[in-house]
Design an enzyme around this catalytic site. Structure first.
Site, mmCIF file in Angstrom:
data_model
loop_
_atom_site.group_PDB
_atom_site.id
_atom_site.type_symbol
_atom_site.label_atom_id
_atom_site.label_comp_id
_atom_site.label_asym_id
_atom_site.label_seq_id
_atom_site.Cartn_x
_atom_site.Cartn_y
_atom_site.Cartn_z
ATOM 1 N N LYS A 1 25.789 -2.787 30.803
ATOM 2 C CA LYS A 1 25.865 -4.198 30.580
ATOM 3 C C LYS A 1 27.063 -4.835 29.740
ATOM 4 O O LYS A 1 27.154 -4.714 28.295
ATOM 5 C CB LYS A 1 24.590 -4.967 30.016
ATOM 6 C CG LYS A 1 24.498 -6.659 30.273
ATOM 7 C CD LYS A 1 23.517 -7.237 29.269
ATOM 8 C CE LYS A 1 24.200 -7.712 28.094
ATOM 9 N NZ LYS A 1 24.986 -8.594 28.278
ATOM 10 N N GLU B 1 26.092 0.980 16.742
ATOM 11 C CA GLU B 1 27.271 0.835 16.028
ATOM 12 C C GLU B 1 27.454 -0.762 16.015
ATOM 13 O O GLU B 1 27.501 -1.373 16.841
ATOM 14 C CB GLU B 1 28.537 1.343 16.911
ATOM 15 C CG GLU B 1 29.851 1.439 15.942
ATOM 16 C CD GLU B 1 30.766 0.420 16.203
ATOM 17 O OE1 GLU B 1 30.573 -0.619 15.470
ATOM 18 O OE2 GLU B 1 31.485 0.333 17.129
ATOM 19 N N CYS C 1 34.484 -4.787 14.294
ATOM 20 C CA CYS C 1 33.663 -4.589 13.582
ATOM 21 C C CYS C 1 33.937 -3.525 12.130
ATOM 22 O O CYS C 1 33.313 -3.873 10.996
ATOM 23 C CB CYS C 1 32.284 -3.553 14.079
ATOM 24 S SG CYS C 1 33.317 -2.567 14.924
ATOM 25 N N GLU D 1 29.475 -10.792 7.360
ATOM 26 C CA GLU D 1 30.726 -10.509 8.610
ATOM 27 C C GLU D 1 30.910 -11.910 9.221
ATOM 28 O O GLU D 1 30.192 -12.569 9.846
ATOM 29 C CB GLU D 1 30.058 -9.549 9.480
ATOM 30 C CG GLU D 1 31.201 -9.204 10.391
ATOM 31 C CD GLU D 1 30.403 -8.066 11.394
ATOM 32 O OE1 GLU D 1 31.530 -7.099 11.733
ATOM 33 O OE2 GLU D 1 29.605 -8.306 11.853
#
Length: 477
Positions: free
Chosen positions: A183, A257, A291, A388
């Protein structure tokens, strides 16, 4: 010395061969999805690029069953030497169509064309070449004499590196004999669907790769499906936790991850000009949509003022604007939602007392853009030092001793990456061994290789992707 002025150098968008509509890819064919169609937009202009058919729960079931048939009857039984031929063929086709894919990626994602062309696409091809080389050597990889594939892998990828994350997921899965239902992210499905065309060009057996566009509900159906043997997810920590809860108590294998808040540590003996380039690459590459971005800069107190002066000057020379212009350094933020999140966190930094410096570069009136920003006088309790941001925003903290640098670097729930800048090799080894991060770069940042494993600790996830170690996540060992 003033910055050079360059005339516009736009790449032709016609190279993308953009279609008015795209459809899901199931069992070797493009099919009409039963879900509500979505419109994917160009974040640099806010124009609609194409309509994309999406999957329903029944489509997910059809795709998983197709992947199971392909695994049982063809791919799982195929010798590694034969699987390798398909992967090599896919890698070569990616190279042949790399310019088309790079332009399409930039249109759909917003990243500068020089990044998608010179960084993403070569690395995408490299992952397929690398894993093709492993396909017939798995019994020598250290996992026992006859390592077996898991079966059907459900894979969910993010919007920051749409095609590269696809390669990270699909290449090792196919090399080890698994089949795939993938996906792509809701906002960036186009290059994944063109990759499906490449699978057809390569005569990949039907059902080995299936691609289902859609929103989060498609990913949720995929995670819950009983026919899935392995889930591999790259994305936010919040969603990763939900997936882990869903998979707990089932036989499904899981690789996550997730987010990061990497520390980039600069010691007083570091080559400052080189460090500045590494800092810029660490946080402003791909608009900070990384990331493992070096979003926390830890500078030794004695050189902080000098480094900040150099850094601000360097950032002031960066060009923000049309992602298709080959001179552009910083492109568009991927979505209005992400832009709003960046602005909210930046406002919190100012409200909490950090000193904001933002480049005076012109910002286009249309599209989702945010000028590169550097915060100084940042404390560890501030949100911009803890959360973040996933945008072109750098938080600068200082330290006096190596012990303090390590303590501040590790003062985070994340643990994906870190950087060290110093001329002392002994200091690199000493500090790196104490940093709680999956990847530690020394005198560089954001260097990736298919042969090197990548992954994190703590809330940055678990499992590794890439390298020999990354194969293990797709093998029953």
């Amino acid at each position: 010395m003033p910055a050079f002025e360059y005339a516009p150098a736009p790449e032709s968008r016609d190279l993308a061969n953009l279609k008015p509509s795209y459809r899901p890819f199931v069992d070797g064919e493009f099919v009409d999805g039963s879900g509500e169609p979505l419109k994917t937009i160009n974040p640099a202009t806010e124009e609609i690029l194409a309509e994309v058919g999406t999957a329903s729960e029944s489509d997910v079931d059809t795709a998983v069953k197709a992947a199971r048939r392909a695994y049982d009857k063809v791919w799982g039984r195929m010798p590694g030497t034969e699987r390798a031929k398909y992967l090599f063929r896919i890698a070569r086709l990616i190279q042949e169509r790399s310019r088309e894919l790079a332009v399409l990626e930039t249109l759909d994602n917003g990243k500068p064309i020089k990044e998608s062309r010179d960084s993403d696409l070569p690395t995408v091809a490299a992952h397929f070449f690398y894993h093709a080389g492993w396909a017939d050597k798995l019994e020598y990889a250290g996992f026992g004499p006859e390592p077996k594939p898991l079966g059907v892998a459900g894979q969910i990828i993010p919007w920051n590196f749409p095609l590269l994350m696809l390669a990270w997921k699909i290449a090792p899965a196919l090399a080890t004999g698994n089949t795939v239902v993938l996906k792509p992210a809701e906002t960036t499905p186009l290059t994944a669907l063109v990759f499906a065309e490449i699978c057809q060009q390569a005569d990949l057996p039907p059902g080995v790769v299936n691609i289902l566009p859609g929103a989060g509900d498609v990913g949720s159906w995929l995670v819950r499906h009983e026919g899935i043997d392995k889930i591999a997810f790259t994305g936010s920590t919040e969603v990763g936790k939900l997936i882990q809860r869903e998979v707990a108590g089932t036989p499904k294998r899981l690789t996550l991850e997730l987010g990061g808040k990497a520390a980039n540590i600069v010691f007083d003996d570091a080559p400052l000009d080189q460090a500045v380039e590494g800092i810029v690459n660490g946080i402003f590459f791909n608009q900070g949509h990384v990331c493992c971005a070096g979003s926390r800069l830890l500078v030794q107190e004695s050189i902080a003022d000098e480094l900040l002066e150099k850094l601000r000057y360097r950032v002031s020379t960066m060009r923000l604007g049309d992602p298709l212009d080959k001179n552009t350094d910083i492109g568009a933020i991927n979505s209005a939602e992400q832009l709003a999140k960046i602005r909210e966190l930046v406002d919190s930094g100012e409200a909490e007392g950090a000193q904001r410096w933002t480049s005076s570069c012109p910002v286009p009136e249309r599209g989702f853009f945010f000028a590169p920003t550097v915060f100084s006088d940042v404390h560890q309790s501030m949100r911009i030092a803890r959360e973040e941001i996933f945008g072109p925003v750098l938080s600068v903290l200082t330290f006096r001793t190596p012990d303090e640098a390590v303590a501040k670097a590790n003062n985070t729930p994340y643990g994906l990456s870190a950087g060290i800048w110093t001329e002392k090799g002994s200091r690199i080894l000493s500090v790196a061994n104490r940093l709680r991060a999956g990847v530690v770069w020394a005198n560089t940042f954001n260097r990736f290789d298919p042969a090197a494993p990548f992954g994190g600790y703590q809330e940055s996830g678990f499992g590794r992707e890439g390298g020999r170690i990354g194969l293990e996540g797709y093998l029953d060992v």
